[in-house]
Structure formats: C-alpha cells, structure tokens
Design a protein around this motif. Structure first.
Motif, PDB file in Angstrom:
ATOM      1  N   VAL A  53       0.824  -1.217   0.000  1.00 43.84           N
ATOM      2  CA  VAL A  53       0.000   0.000   0.000  1.00 43.84           C
ATOM      3  C   VAL A  53       0.856   1.264   0.000  1.00 43.84           C
ATOM      4  CG1 VAL A  53      -1.967  -1.175   1.082  1.00 43.84           C
ATOM      5  CG2 VAL A  53      -0.267  -0.064   2.536  1.00 43.84           C
ATOM      6  N   LYS A  54       2.074   1.133  -0.551  1.00 41.08           N
ATOM      7  CA  LYS A  54       2.967   2.294  -0.640  1.00 41.08           C
ATOM      8  C   LYS A  54       2.366   3.368  -1.565  1.00 41.08           C
ATOM      9  CE  LYS A  54       5.582  -0.062  -4.264  1.00 41.08           C
ATOM     10  NZ  LYS A  54       6.743  -0.905  -4.541  1.00 41.08           N
ATOM     11  N   ALA A  55       2.992   4.548  -1.558  1.00 39.80           N
ATOM     12  CA  ALA A  55       2.547   5.657  -2.417  1.00 39.80           C
ATOM     13  C   ALA A  55       1.044   5.890  -2.276  1.00 39.80           C
ATOM     14  CB  ALA A  55       2.937   5.404  -3.879  1.00 39.80           C
ATOM     15  N   VAL A  99       8.750  -2.163   5.905  1.00 39.10           N
ATOM     16  CA  VAL A  99       9.199  -1.004   5.121  1.00 39.10           C
ATOM     17  C   VAL A  99      10.106  -1.540   4.012  1.00 39.10           C
ATOM     18  CG1 VAL A  99      10.415   1.210   5.161  1.00 39.10           C
ATOM     19  CG2 VAL A  99       9.067   0.493   7.154  1.00 39.10           C
ATOM     20  N   LEU A 100       9.681  -1.360   2.761  1.00 40.14           N
ATOM     21  CA  LEU A 100      10.405  -1.950   1.629  1.00 40.14           C
ATOM     22  C   LEU A 100      11.611  -1.111   1.209  1.00 40.14           C
ATOM     23  CD1 LEU A 100       7.174  -2.772  -0.403  1.00 40.14           C
ATOM     24  CD2 LEU A 100       8.587  -4.447   0.803  1.00 40.14           C
ATOM     25  N   GLY A 101      11.575   0.181   1.538  1.00 45.21           N
ATOM     26  CA  GLY A 101      12.690   1.064   1.201  1.00 45.21           C
ATOM     27  C   GLY A 101      13.837   0.892   2.181  1.00 45.21           C
ATOM     28  N   THR A 152      19.397  -5.787  -8.960  1.00 41.02           N
ATOM     29  CA  THR A 152      20.450  -4.777  -8.833  1.00 41.02           C
ATOM     30  C   THR A 152      19.901  -3.446  -8.314  1.00 41.02           C
ATOM     31  OG1 THR A 152      21.399  -5.843 -10.791  1.00 41.02           O
ATOM     32  CG2 THR A 152      22.592  -3.963  -9.924  1.00 41.02           C
ATOM     33  N   ARG A 153      19.240  -3.548  -7.169  1.00 38.02           N
ATOM     34  CA  ARG A 153      18.750  -2.351  -6.493  1.00 38.02           C
ATOM     35  C   ARG A 153      19.060  -2.590  -5.018  1.00 38.02           C
ATOM     36  NH1 ARG A 153      12.461  -0.586  -7.170  1.00 38.02           N
ATOM     37  NH2 ARG A 153      12.240  -2.298  -5.705  1.00 38.02           N
ATOM     38  N   LEU A 154      18.088  -2.854  -4.156  1.00 37.27           N
ATOM     39  CA  LEU A 154      18.398  -3.113  -2.752  1.00 37.27           C
ATOM     40  C   LEU A 154      18.758  -4.584  -2.533  1.00 37.27           C
ATOM     41  CD1 LEU A 154      15.592  -1.075  -0.902  1.00 37.27           C
ATOM     42  CD2 LEU A 154      17.953  -0.394  -1.371  1.00 37.27           C
ATOM     43  N   ALA A 223       7.604 -12.998  -4.785  1.00 40.65           N
ATOM     44  CA  ALA A 223       6.748 -12.558  -5.901  1.00 40.65           C
ATOM     45  C   ALA A 223       6.052 -11.217  -5.682  1.00 40.65           C
ATOM     46  CB  ALA A 223       5.687 -13.624  -6.175  1.00 40.65           C
ATOM     47  N   ASN A 224       6.033 -10.390  -6.716  1.00 45.33           N
ATOM     48  CA  ASN A 224       5.171  -9.201  -6.810  1.00 45.33           C
ATOM     49  C   ASN A 224       3.877  -9.635  -7.520  1.00 45.33           C
ATOM     50  OD1 ASN A 224       6.168  -9.714  -9.355  1.00 45.33           O
ATOM     51  ND2 ASN A 224       7.191  -7.745  -9.583  1.00 45.33           N
ATOM     52  N   SER A 225       3.077  -8.694  -7.992  1.00 43.32           N
ATOM     53  CA  SER A 225       1.811  -9.078  -8.643  1.00 43.32           C
ATOM     54  C   SER A 225       2.040 -10.007  -9.830  1.00 43.32           C
ATOM     55  CB  SER A 225       1.061  -7.841  -9.156  1.00 43.32           C
ATOM     56  OG  SER A 225       0.628  -7.057  -8.091  1.00 43.32           O
ATOM     57  N   ALA A 226       2.926  -9.608 -10.727  1.00 41.79           N
ATOM     58  CA  ALA A 226       3.128 -10.392 -11.947  1.00 41.79           C
ATOM     59  C   ALA A 226       3.617 -11.794 -11.610  1.00 41.79           C
ATOM     60  CB  ALA A 226       4.100  -9.678 -12.881  1.00 41.79           C
ATOM     61  N   VAL A 239       3.357 -13.639  -0.597  1.00 35.71           N
ATOM     62  CA  VAL A 239       3.506 -12.859  -1.836  1.00 35.71           C
ATOM     63  C   VAL A 239       3.280 -11.384  -1.484  1.00 35.71           C
ATOM     64  CG1 VAL A 239       2.826 -14.745  -3.371  1.00 35.71           C
ATOM     65  CG2 VAL A 239       1.066 -13.206  -2.471  1.00 35.71           C
ATOM     66  N   ARG A 240       3.955 -10.520  -2.202  1.00 35.03           N
ATOM     67  CA  ARG A 240       3.808  -9.070  -1.954  1.00 35.03           C
ATOM     68  C   ARG A 240       3.078  -8.461  -3.151  1.00 35.03           C
ATOM     69  NH1 ARG A 240       9.282 -10.039  -1.777  1.00 35.03           N
ATOM     70  NH2 ARG A 240       9.526  -8.750  -3.629  1.00 35.03           N
ATOM     71  N   VAL A 241       1.787  -8.194  -2.963  1.00 33.59           N
ATOM     72  CA  VAL A 241       0.983  -7.783  -4.106  1.00 33.59           C
ATOM     73  C   VAL A 241       0.578  -6.320  -4.019  1.00 33.59           C
ATOM     74  CG1 VAL A 241      -0.990  -8.364  -5.530  1.00 33.59           C
ATOM     75  CG2 VAL A 241       0.065 -10.108  -4.132  1.00 33.59           C
ATOM     76  N   GLY A 242       0.880  -5.578  -5.067  1.00 35.49           N
ATOM     77  CA  GLY A 242       0.451  -4.188  -5.164  1.00 35.49           C
ATOM     78  C   GLY A 242      -0.553  -4.036  -6.296  1.00 35.49           C
ATOM     79  N   LEU A 243      -0.058  -3.834  -7.495  1.00 31.66           N
ATOM     80  CA  LEU A 243      -0.888  -3.514  -8.661  1.00 31.66           C
ATOM     81  C   LEU A 243      -2.169  -4.344  -8.785  1.00 31.66           C
ATOM     82  CD1 LEU A 243      -0.629  -1.514 -11.094  1.00 31.66           C
ATOM     83  CD2 LEU A 243       0.040  -3.495 -12.446  1.00 31.66           C
ATOM     84  N   ALA A 244      -2.063  -5.653  -8.627  1.00 36.08           N
ATOM     85  CA  ALA A 244      -3.225  -6.530  -8.833  1.00 36.08           C
ATOM     86  C   ALA A 244      -4.329  -6.299  -7.789  1.00 36.08           C
ATOM     87  CB  ALA A 244      -2.788  -7.997  -8.828  1.00 36.08           C
ATOM     88  N   PRO A 375       1.386   1.348 -15.983  1.00 35.85           N
ATOM     89  CA  PRO A 375       0.189   1.680 -15.189  1.00 35.85           C
ATOM     90  C   PRO A 375       0.519   2.216 -13.793  1.00 35.85           C
ATOM     91  CG  PRO A 375      -0.161  -0.374 -16.331  1.00 35.85           C
ATOM     92  CD  PRO A 375       1.278  -0.006 -16.576  1.00 35.85           C
ATOM     93  N   TRP A 376       1.581   1.716 -13.177  1.00 35.68           N
ATOM     94  CA  TRP A 376       1.960   2.158 -11.830  1.00 35.68           C
ATOM     95  C   TRP A 376       2.137   3.684 -11.805  1.00 35.68           C
ATOM     96  CZ3 TRP A 376       3.721  -2.295 -14.085  1.00 35.68           C
ATOM     97  CH2 TRP A 376       3.701  -3.476 -13.356  1.00 35.68           C
ATOM     98  N   GLU A 377       2.818   4.207 -12.829  1.00 33.47           N
ATOM     99  CA  GLU A 377       3.088   5.652 -12.835  1.00 33.47           C
ATOM    100  C   GLU A 377       1.804   6.455 -13.049  1.00 33.47           C
ATOM    101  OE1 GLU A 377       5.706   7.331 -15.841  1.00 33.47           O
ATOM    102  OE2 GLU A 377       6.258   8.960 -14.504  1.00 33.47           O
TER     103      GLU A 377
HETATM  104  C1  LIG Z   1       6.251  -2.159  -4.976  1.00 31.38           C
HETATM  105  C2  LIG Z   1       6.786  -3.468  -4.579  1.00 31.38           C
HETATM  106  C3  LIG Z   1       6.010  -4.636  -4.694  1.00 31.38           C
HETATM  107  C4  LIG Z   1       4.651  -4.660  -5.354  1.00 31.38           C
HETATM  108  O1  LIG Z   1       4.799  -4.688  -6.744  1.00 31.38           O
HETATM  109  P1  LIG Z   1       3.536  -4.831  -7.743  1.00 31.38           P
HETATM  110  O2  LIG Z   1       4.158  -5.119  -9.046  1.00 31.38           O
HETATM  111  O3  LIG Z   1       2.821  -3.528  -7.711  1.00 31.38           O
HETATM  112  O4  LIG Z   1       2.714  -5.949  -7.236  1.00 31.38           O
HETATM  113  C5  LIG Z   1       6.541  -5.810  -4.210  1.00 31.38           C
HETATM  114  N1  LIG Z   1       7.779  -5.844  -3.649  1.00 31.38           N
HETATM  115  C6  LIG Z   1       8.554  -4.757  -3.556  1.00 31.38           C
HETATM  116  C7  LIG Z   1       9.902  -4.873  -2.947  1.00 31.38           C
HETATM  117  C8  LIG Z   1       8.093  -3.535  -4.014  1.00 31.38           C
HETATM  118  O5  LIG Z   1       8.871  -2.452  -3.919  1.00 31.38           O
END
Ligand SMILES: *Cc1c(COP(=O)(O)O)cnc(C)c1O
Length: 395
Positions: A53-55, A99-101, A152-154, A223-226, A239-244, A375-377
């Motif tokens: 639920v970031k941003a 906190v993902l950052g 190649t980020r965090l 996993a993210n949404s995709a 699983v860490r789901v945002g977009l979906a 779509p995220w942007e």
């Molecule tokens: C934003 C983010 C997600 C969610 O990604 P979606 O593609 O929107 O599901 C999952 N994990 C991390 C580390 C993120 O920064």
C-alpha cells in the motif's frame, strides 16, 4: 440585489463543495476487497498475502487500501517509507508492516522500532544499528533481510546471502522475521521464464544453504503481482501484491486474470458545449482543426490533475456507453472532447476518463502504452486537487 438566502447558501456551502463538483477519482473499496480475495484464493493455503500500500495505496488512499485488503484476507502490509508505515499505525492498523525502502539513519530505525515497523536490511551496518536498538530497549527488533538476486537495487548480493544471514542470526537484539528478494522481469512477458527462473534458483540456493544449517529465517518471499499471477512456484511463504490488488494489470498483453476489478474510476463534468464550423483550430497551438461542423465539449480536468499531456489527441472518454475522442492539446485545467455524434451530452454531464461505462472500459494500460510508461506511474500521478470519493459498491 443578491437574494440573502441564496447568498447564505453559497457561503455555507463553500467549505464543503460537493466532491462530484468538477473532477474526481472514485475509489471502490469493495473492488480492492474482492481482488484481495481472488488473489488469496490463488495462492497456497500455506502462503500469506502482503498488501503493498505504498505511495498512498497506489493513489487509492493507503488506509482505504489497507482496510479493504485486510477484509479480503491480507495479513500484512508493505510500505516504501517510514512515514507511510507510521500513517498506517496512526490509522489503527495493527498487522505487521514491512518497510520496503532502505532506512539508513539510527533515528529512522529507532522510529521504525517504536512504531513496530519492520525494516528491510541490505547491509550489516543497518543490522548493527537495529541490534543496538533491540538490545537497548529490551524488545527484540524483527527485520527482513533482502537478497539481490538480479534486480540490482536493494539487498545483499545473493552470493553473500547465507554468510550475512548467519552473521545476523548471531545478534541477540534482532530477529530475522523474513528473507526476501525482488523480481526484475516478472512483467516482461518474453523474459518471464528465463530470468525469473534464474532469480528463483539463486533465491533457493541461499535458502537451501540456510536450511542445511538449521537456521530459522521466518517468511520467505519473492513474488510481486506479476510473479504471483503467473507462477505458483514463486509464492513461497508469502507474496507481496500491489498492482493486482487495485484490479490493474501491467499491460494489455498480460490480461490473463480477467476477473480482477479496477478499483479506481476517473470522472469529470462537462462545463461548456460549443458548436463550431469546419476549419476551426482547437486549443493551444491549434494542434487540431475541425474537418466538419462540430460540437465540442469542454471538460474540467487537465494535466494539473494528473492526466499526462502527451495523451493529447490520443485519449477518449466514455459517456453512456459511447466513446468520445479527445481533441487538441490537453491544458492545465481543461480538455476538449468531440461530441458531434453524441447529442445527449450536455453541460453538467459526467464523463468517464478511466474505468467503466456500459460495455466499454478504459484501462490504465491504455494510457500508459501511449505515454511510453507503465500503469503504476499513471496511478501514482493523480494530484491532490482531485477529490477521492470512497465508495462501497459491488458492481
Ligand atoms: C512495490 C513493490 C512490490 C509490489 O509490486 P507490484 O508489481 O505492484 O505488485 C513488491 N515488492 C517490492 C519490494 C516492491 O517495492
């Protein structure tokens, strides 16, 4: 003379203008709950769902999103910043928050501990700050260790993963509540299999190594949404789901799960209708010239509300199941639709710029693909000037 009751009415309404006055975003909480339930059913019963639920909940309102996702089966939350985590706690959210950052200062990590937020750890340096905070407070500080398996980020380089996890496990003031990595290519359709598979193998190698040493490292997640939608082999413990969650898909090519419901609709009102002859230039720079006598509608929404100006002449609006072409340059506060063939459109009519109307639907990817973005942007681009109208409907 101004009628005094009319004057009073205006004055008393000024502070609380109707949210549907000009242009607005409708957020359907039931859609977020519905999508969470769909996704929750998709993952194994042993896997948990973290709602990202970031941003500000991808523009849907962080608390709206968090509460609706919880009702649909989410058991924890992901945010990007410390402030976002604190906002959820202040809003009454009790579930675990990651906190993902990257938090780097002791003050940030101290606040994190105070608010019972879990930091993501990418280096020993920050882990040692947490160790001091945990030992000093007498309350063990849970955290998630991040591995870089190819984004190649965090994260610590996966090759160092088991060594660093082991070092952290020896610190008394902290607890590894989770170990995770992030996919770089899960939404790039032709690369999904190859690179995502490689990232999974690297992740597994670290996990197996730690398993062999009988180390406990809490939730394993990748996993993210995709990733969640396309391969159950990526689900692990969470699983860490945002977009979906918000009922959106990354692109028109990835519409495999079609029963997700977009939770956001963008609507605006017609403020003026004008009849013009053919050969008339429209809007700044006269980028559009009418080719026939036309009826044009001015809509009170523009790029200052978050509609990308590069969509000028390339976007459409929906009205009672009909499509209206947008013409001329999109301006800061207004845009123009050609309604020559839609006579029922009048001043005050409401048009849909994103979302559903009758059988038609305009998706965020319809915009993003024309803007060379994602779509995220688009979702994160809606400005504060647009009121958010929170609804609870099942259609
Ligand atoms: C934003 C983010 C997600 C969610 O990604 P979606 O593609 O929107 O599901 C999952 N994990 C991390 C580390 C993120 O920064």
């Amino acid at each position: 003379m101004v009628n005094s009751s009319f004057k009073n009415q205006i004055t008393s309404n000024l502070g609380s203008l109707h949210p549907r006055q000009r242009a607005w975003v409708e957020i359907n909480r039931s859609a977020i709950e519905f999508n969470t339930r769909v996704l929750h059913k998709l993952i194994a019963p042993t896997s948990q769902l973290m709602a990202v639920v970031k941003a500000d909940g991808y523009g849907h309102g962080a608390l709206n999103a968090a509460e609706s996702a919880q009702a649909g089966g989410a058991s924890s939350y992901g945010v990007a910043t410390l402030q976002e985590g604190v906002q959820l706690r202040q809003g009454g959210i009790q579930a675990p928050i990651l906190v993902l950052g990257n938090l780097i200062q002791s003050e940030e990590l101290r606040a994190c501990h105070h608010w019972r937020l879990m930091p993501t750890i990418s280096t020993i340096r920050e882990a040692l700050i947490c160790e001091t905070l945990g030992s000093g407070s007498g309350r063990i500080m849970p955290l998630h260790l991040k591995l870089d398996t190819g984004m190649t980020r965090l994260g610590v380089n996966w090759k160092e993963g088991s060594r660093i996890a082991k070092a952290l496990s020896e610190l008394k003031g902290i607890k590894i509540a989770g170990i995770y990595s992030h996919l770089a290519m899960a939404d790039v359709s032709n690369k999904v299999e190859t690179f995502t598979h490689l990232q999974k193998q690297r992740f597994l190698e670290v996990l197996n190594n730690l398993d062999n040493q009988n180390m406990n490292f809490g939730y394993r997640h990748l996993a993210n949404s995709a990733g969640t939608l396309h391969d159950s082999g990526l689900h692990f413990d969470m699983v860490r789901v945002g977009l979906a969650l918000y009922g959106q898909v990354p692109s028109s090519k990835l519409t495999s799960i079609t029963n997700l419901k977009p939770a956001l609709q963008l609507r605006a009102r017609v403020t003026l209708i004008r009849e013009v002859p053919s050969g008339v230039g429209v809007s700044y720079g006269h980028g559009h010239t009418t080719s026939i006598p036309s009826r044009l509608a001015v809509i009170s929404i523009g790029y200052a509300d978050g509609i990308p100006r590069v969509l000028s002449g390339q976007m459409q609006a929906l009205f009672k199941g009909q499509r209206l072409q947008q013409v001329g340059k999109i301006t800061m506060d207004q845009l123009i639709l050609d309604c020559t063939s839609v006579k029922s459109l009048t001043v005050g009519s409401i048009v849909t710029l994103l979302g559903k109307s009758g059988k038609h639907q305009i998706n965020t990817f319809d915009w993003s693909e024309k803007c060379n973005t994602i779509p995220w942007e688009i979702l994160c681009g809606f400005k504060h000037r647009l009121p958010r109208l929170v609804l609870n409907t099942n259609d």
